[in-house]
Design a protein around this motif. Sequence first.
Motif, PDB file in Angstrom:
ATOM      1  N   VAL A 149       0.881  -1.176   0.192  1.00  0.00           N
ATOM      2  CA  VAL A 149      -0.075   0.284   0.012  1.00  0.00           C
ATOM      3  C   VAL A 149       0.985   1.209   0.078  1.00  0.00           C
ATOM      4  O   VAL A 149       0.682   2.204  -0.668  1.00  0.00           O
ATOM      5  N   GLU A 150       2.013   1.208   0.896  1.00  0.00           N
ATOM      6  CA  GLU A 150       2.685   2.417   0.748  1.00  0.00           C
ATOM      7  C   GLU A 150       3.448   2.766  -0.348  1.00  0.00           C
ATOM      8  O   GLU A 150       3.522   3.729  -1.007  1.00  0.00           O
ATOM      9  N   ARG A 151       4.186   1.625  -1.014  1.00  0.00           N
ATOM     10  CA  ARG A 151       4.806   1.585  -2.340  1.00  0.00           C
ATOM     11  C   ARG A 151       3.716   2.048  -3.456  1.00  0.00           C
ATOM     12  O   ARG A 151       4.253   2.982  -4.465  1.00  0.00           O
ATOM     13  N   LEU A 152       2.610   1.661  -3.605  1.00  0.00           N
ATOM     14  CA  LEU A 152       1.471   2.171  -4.465  1.00  0.00           C
ATOM     15  C   LEU A 152       1.285   3.599  -4.395  1.00  0.00           C
ATOM     16  O   LEU A 152       1.381   4.431  -5.346  1.00  0.00           O
ATOM     17  N   LYS A 153       1.001   3.745  -3.017  1.00  0.00           N
ATOM     18  CA  LYS A 153       0.802   5.510  -2.796  1.00  0.00           C
ATOM     19  C   LYS A 153       2.197   6.194  -3.353  1.00  0.00           C
ATOM     20  O   LYS A 153       1.834   7.136  -3.865  1.00  0.00           O
ATOM     21  N   ASN A 154       3.189   5.857  -3.243  1.00  0.00           N
ATOM     22  CA  ASN A 154       4.315   6.641  -3.505  1.00  0.00           C
ATOM     23  C   ASN A 154       4.737   6.076  -4.949  1.00  0.00           C
ATOM     24  O   ASN A 154       5.372   7.357  -5.649  1.00  0.00           O
ATOM     25  N   PRO A 167       0.328   5.800  -7.728  1.00  0.00           N
ATOM     26  CA  PRO A 167      -0.938   6.178  -7.044  1.00  0.00           C
ATOM     27  C   PRO A 167      -2.388   5.833  -7.686  1.00  0.00           C
ATOM     28  O   PRO A 167      -3.257   5.696  -7.156  1.00  0.00           O
ATOM     29  N   LYS A 168      -2.241   5.211  -9.129  1.00  0.00           N
ATOM     30  CA  LYS A 168      -3.580   4.938  -9.493  1.00  0.00           C
ATOM     31  C   LYS A 168      -3.976   3.545  -9.465  1.00  0.00           C
ATOM     32  O   LYS A 168      -4.940   3.017  -9.766  1.00  0.00           O
ATOM     33  N   TYR A 217      -4.112   0.049  -7.007  1.00  0.00           N
ATOM     34  CA  TYR A 217      -4.388  -0.351  -5.636  1.00  0.00           C
ATOM     35  C   TYR A 217      -4.246  -1.880  -5.189  1.00  0.00           C
ATOM     36  O   TYR A 217      -4.301  -2.334  -6.278  1.00  0.00           O
TER      37      TYR A 217
END
Length: 130
Positions: free
Chosen positions: A20-25, A28-29, A31
Amino acid sequence: MNDEKQAAAKERVYSEAEIVERLKNELPKWYYENGWIRRKYKTHSWKSTLMVINTVGHLAEAAWHHPDLAASYAWVEVKLMNHAAKGVTDKDFELAKKIESVVQWQPATEGGALEGTPPTDQRFAYIKYD
């Protein structure tokens, strides 16, 4: 131990919090859901949907890492998880980044000679860019 199992044993599987953190950083599109990192691309037509599928297919084959795909008339969902490692690994993040950069490429925004698809003519509508 066969080569596939040996390779999988060496790959780091990320925890849900790390994913989740890597996706956010980094993506971002994208999940995380039910063990997969996912992205849904919206298109304007079946022709565009098939073009996205073929693009993802080419990148996956070149990378030798294959996502699951779901599609309908105006969308394609890409799902990545390393089957051999039984989780999300660096292979998934790297392929997701490559897919994202190619599918979301908009030549008109780069100021070069390539103009991209005409945004005002629906006959040429392609991806619904984010």
